[in-house]
Design an enzyme around this catalytic site. Sequence first.
Site, PDB file in Angstrom:
ATOM      1  N   GLY A 112      32.105  -2.029  -3.538  1.00 43.88           N
ATOM      2  CA  GLY A 112      31.019  -2.907  -3.118  1.00 43.88           C
ATOM      3  C   GLY A 112      29.948  -3.100  -4.174  1.00 43.88           C
ATOM      4  O   GLY A 112      29.447  -4.217  -4.371  1.00 43.88           O
ATOM      5  N   THR A 113      29.577  -2.036  -4.865  1.00 44.31           N
ATOM      6  CA  THR A 113      28.529  -2.148  -5.876  1.00 44.31           C
ATOM      7  C   THR A 113      28.942  -3.096  -6.994  1.00 44.31           C
ATOM      8  O   THR A 113      28.164  -3.958  -7.422  1.00 44.31           O
ATOM      9  CB  THR A 113      28.188  -0.765  -6.452  1.00 44.31           C
ATOM     10  N   GLN A 143      29.236  -3.380   5.078  1.00 40.00           N
ATOM     11  CA  GLN A 143      29.108  -2.653   6.343  1.00 40.00           C
ATOM     12  C   GLN A 143      29.677  -3.422   7.533  1.00 40.00           C
ATOM     13  O   GLN A 143      30.088  -2.822   8.525  1.00 40.00           O
ATOM     14  CB  GLN A 143      27.633  -2.313   6.609  1.00 40.00           C
ATOM     15  N   THR A 196      43.043  -3.081 -16.368  1.00 39.78           N
ATOM     16  CA  THR A 196      44.268  -2.933 -15.578  1.00 39.78           C
ATOM     17  C   THR A 196      43.916  -2.691 -14.110  1.00 39.78           C
ATOM     18  O   THR A 196      43.062  -1.861 -13.791  1.00 39.78           O
ATOM     19  CB  THR A 196      45.106  -1.760 -16.124  1.00 39.78           C
ATOM     20  N   CYS A 227      23.954   6.533  -0.631  1.00 41.71           N
ATOM     21  CA  CYS A 227      23.725   6.283  -2.049  1.00 41.71           C
ATOM     22  C   CYS A 227      22.341   6.731  -2.504  1.00 41.71           C
ATOM     23  O   CYS A 227      22.069   6.794  -3.702  1.00 41.71           O
ATOM     24  CB  CYS A 227      23.917   4.798  -2.360  1.00 41.71           C
TER      25      CYS A 227
END
Length: 407
Positions: A71-72, A179, A238, A326
């Site tokens: 997500g980040t 979320q 990759t 986080c």
Amino acid sequence: MRRVYFDHSATTPVRPEVVEVMLDYLKDNFGNPTSLHYFGRQVRKALEEAREKVAGAIGARPEEIVFTSGGTESDNMAIHGVAMISKNRGNHIITSAVEHHAVINTFKALGKQGFTVTILPVDKYGMVSVEDLANAITDKTILISIMHANNEVGTIQPIKELAALAREKGIPFHTDAVQSMGKIPVNVDELGVDLLSISGHKIYGPKGVGALYIRKGTRWRQSLFHGGAQERLRRAGTENVSGIIALGKACELAVQDLEKESVYLAGLRDKLIKEVMDKIPNVRLTGHPTRRLPNHASFCFEFIEGESMLLSLDMKGIAASSGSACTSGSLEPSHVLLAMGIPHEMAHGSIRITLGRDNTAEDIDYFMEIMPPIVERLRAMSPLDQENEFAMESSCAACKVSSSCHR
């Protein structure tokens, strides 16, 4: 000791069906999908099938999906890629005060590079106002990013209305759906968004994989990575093949089980919220009372530090969190709760319970057996009490005479 996991917004266990498909691409099908030989072709085929599953889960076309590390990275790529390609058209970008740090810190970084950043306020439930967004847009606005559902308080934003306004003005709209994916319907056309981020480990997939949806025709350019031509020049490096195969399976299962699972989780959530509010005094439910994720309950317990509660719960086998995983290393109160107008003192007493498909009503009963004595004990030890806590620091006159003031 009984163990209860109530931290599914931080991460979820990988489903057995997902592990099963993943293992094959760790052991036997090890080829590089960019290779032209048999081993590479076999993996390429599976990787494209996974892309179709991810696209199908959000109503997109396969070519609009870019695989990322999570997500980040998806948030950074979306925001940076639109801002950089459009900087000659304007330098104004808009987000909200309750975004995940993956979004809000990217905006702040762009602010240091000459972009003008508007951070929209939220109401007491953490909701962004369509009117506030309309008032913030200028002829220099080139990007709007508002999350679909909040990770700390579970509030679901009016993305359809916000994105419609952006589209009317011709401004690309990104939403962080990390979320909401797998909890509520996520369809890019119904929401009207141009870019959307998801993460594998929030939907019973593995960590280290995610995806970014980029609507065909959106002005966006890869601006973070330099390397090979993977992902059609949109993400060098990759591919994480086993993770991508697993993400495809996790998305497939999430959509398949969405309706049944969301009803089940909402029932557990409502039971938990009712019992906490009925049986423990001086508690505030945070987030919207109805427009919230079906698995999400969050509270502020007055006169207690959140960390003390979490450690006490952990000693009894219950895993919860005080907010975003986080930022769990930070001593600062949640920026989300502060943006909602919750005083510092109360924000320090936050706790987040996020339910998952394996939780049961008995888990809620166990929590309610354990939690009231913990609260009572910690309050008895606390230097803060109902008589003096608010008088010490709050600037709110009403708070100085009443701890029930929720301004």
